[in-house]
Design an enzyme around this catalytic site. Sequence first.
Site, PDB file in Angstrom:
ATOM      1  N   THR A  29       0.995  -1.248   0.044  1.00 33.03           N
ATOM      2  CA  THR A  29       0.103  -0.044  -0.192  1.00 33.03           C
ATOM      3  C   THR A  29       0.974   1.127   0.047  1.00 33.03           C
ATOM      4  OG1 THR A  29      -1.808  -1.024   1.194  1.00 33.03           O
ATOM      5  CG2 THR A  29      -1.800   1.035   1.468  1.00 33.03           C
ATOM      6  N   GLY A  30       0.359   2.052  -0.579  1.00 29.54           N
ATOM      7  CA  GLY A  30       1.195   3.541  -0.643  1.00 29.54           C
ATOM      8  C   GLY A  30       1.221   3.924  -2.276  1.00 29.54           C
ATOM      9  N   SER A  31       2.061   5.105  -2.328  1.00 32.53           N
ATOM     10  CA  SER A  31       2.191   5.536  -3.474  1.00 32.53           C
ATOM     11  C   SER A  31       3.427   4.786  -4.278  1.00 32.53           C
ATOM     12  CB  SER A  31       2.756   7.104  -3.573  1.00 32.53           C
ATOM     13  OG  SER A  31       4.013   7.203  -2.776  1.00 32.53           O
ATOM     14  N   GLY A  82       6.115  -0.707  -0.238  1.00 26.44           N
ATOM     15  CA  GLY A  82       6.578   0.461   0.392  1.00 26.44           C
ATOM     16  C   GLY A  82       6.975   0.490   1.743  1.00 26.44           C
ATOM     17  N   ALA A  83       7.881   1.531   2.069  1.00 22.58           N
ATOM     18  CA  ALA A  83       8.166   1.980   3.498  1.00 22.58           C
ATOM     19  C   ALA A  83       8.332   3.250   3.704  1.00 22.58           C
ATOM     20  CB  ALA A  83       9.481   1.165   4.113  1.00 22.58           C
ATOM     21  N   LYS A  94       6.989   1.366   8.600  1.00 22.55           N
ATOM     22  CA  LYS A  94       5.696   1.376   7.652  1.00 22.55           C
ATOM     23  C   LYS A  94       4.417   1.767   8.373  1.00 22.55           C
ATOM     24  CE  LYS A  94       4.790  -1.808   5.000  1.00 22.55           C
ATOM     25  NZ  LYS A  94       4.734  -0.720   4.053  1.00 22.55           N
ATOM     26  N   GLY A  95       3.469   2.282   7.762  1.00 16.50           N
ATOM     27  CA  GLY A  95       2.347   2.601   8.226  1.00 16.50           C
ATOM     28  C   GLY A  95       1.653   4.176   7.920  1.00 16.50           C
ATOM     29  N   GLU A 103      -0.775  -5.012   6.150  1.00 13.38           N
ATOM     30  CA  GLU A 103       0.703  -5.401   5.645  1.00 13.38           C
ATOM     31  C   GLU A 103       1.500  -6.392   6.295  1.00 13.38           C
ATOM     32  OE1 GLU A 103       1.154  -0.811   3.437  1.00 13.38           O
ATOM     33  OE2 GLU A 103       1.891  -1.405   5.566  1.00 13.38           O
TER      34      GLU A 103
HETATM   35  C1  5RP Z   1       1.289   2.329   4.066  1.00  8.51           C
HETATM   36  C2  5RP Z   1       2.710   2.072   4.128  1.00  8.51           C
HETATM   37  C3  5RP Z   1       3.577   2.592   2.943  1.00  8.51           C
HETATM   38  O1  5RP Z   1       4.090   1.691   2.197  1.00  8.51           O
HETATM   39  C4  5RP Z   1       4.435   3.568   3.388  1.00  8.51           C
HETATM   40  O2  5RP Z   1       3.842   4.490   3.855  1.00  8.51           O
HETATM   41  C5  5RP Z   1       5.278   4.096   2.173  1.00  8.51           C
HETATM   42  O3  5RP Z   1       4.178   4.916   1.531  1.00  8.51           O
HETATM   43  P1  5RP Z   1       4.974   5.925   0.300  1.00  8.51           P
HETATM   44  O4  5RP Z   1       5.238   4.921  -0.994  1.00  8.51           O
HETATM   45  O5  5RP Z   1       3.454   6.467  -0.381  1.00  8.51           O
HETATM   46  O6  5RP Z   1       5.942   6.760   0.663  1.00  8.51           O
HETATM   47  O7  5RP Z   1       3.470   1.602   5.083  1.00  8.51           O
HETATM   48  O8  5RP Z   1       0.747   1.538   5.556  1.00  8.51           O
END
Ligand code: 5RP
Length: 228
Positions: A29-31, A82-83, A94-95, A103
Amino acid sequence: MMDTEAQKKAVGEAAAALVEDGMVVGLGTGSTAACFVRALGARKLDIVGVPTSIATAELAQSLGIRLGELGETRTIDLTVDGADEIGPGLALIKGAGGALLREKLVWEASKSCLVIGDAAKHVKVLGKFTLPIEVVPFGHKTVHARICDVLAEFEIGIAPILRRKDGQPVKTDNGNLIYDAACERIEEPAPLGAALKSITGVVEHGLFLDLADKALIGTADGVVELEP
Ligand code: 5RP
């Protein structure tokens, strides 16, 4: 020279290239994970995706990726996610997207986990980014007080903040709340994670330790691979 968005796209595409026909794939999840899901969708493989959030399920579905539920498919071959921070030994925070519980469930059920991120995610010490802690709504202020006690034992003096959007507490896909802890430096993530997890009412925290098998990091010049 790649900027942040180009780096996310590059690691997403590099991760999607590792997926093979017939795999069960955990979808983060995430961009950055969305870059992976889009690149994966474009490959039109015969795979089953196990999404880690409602948002990712919707994205994957819109791309024609067949979905399965955790526990309803055979073992997940590879999860890509992602992280917020990627630290030494591939310890992660993460989160930020609020999907940490789903996740972690999907990561722990996977044969292999790949974390992807742009260069800014790669850090020497975890903690500059806030650490999310998911709690049950019932009695959450009491749980918050216990979290503060535990953080104080680790010399983290700042009380975590209840995550809000438009003034309202954010609810996760699981109906829980999130407190974000500004830790600044997490020198010993394992004992901190264990202590937080031992609090009744804490459902999960965003420290992902000993879970990532490999990282793909975007840099200005290209994608580099890291191992724990
Ligand atoms: C969601 C996450 C995402 O993977 C983390 O926040 C990274 O997000 P992004 O790729 O948008 O920077 O842990 O719970």
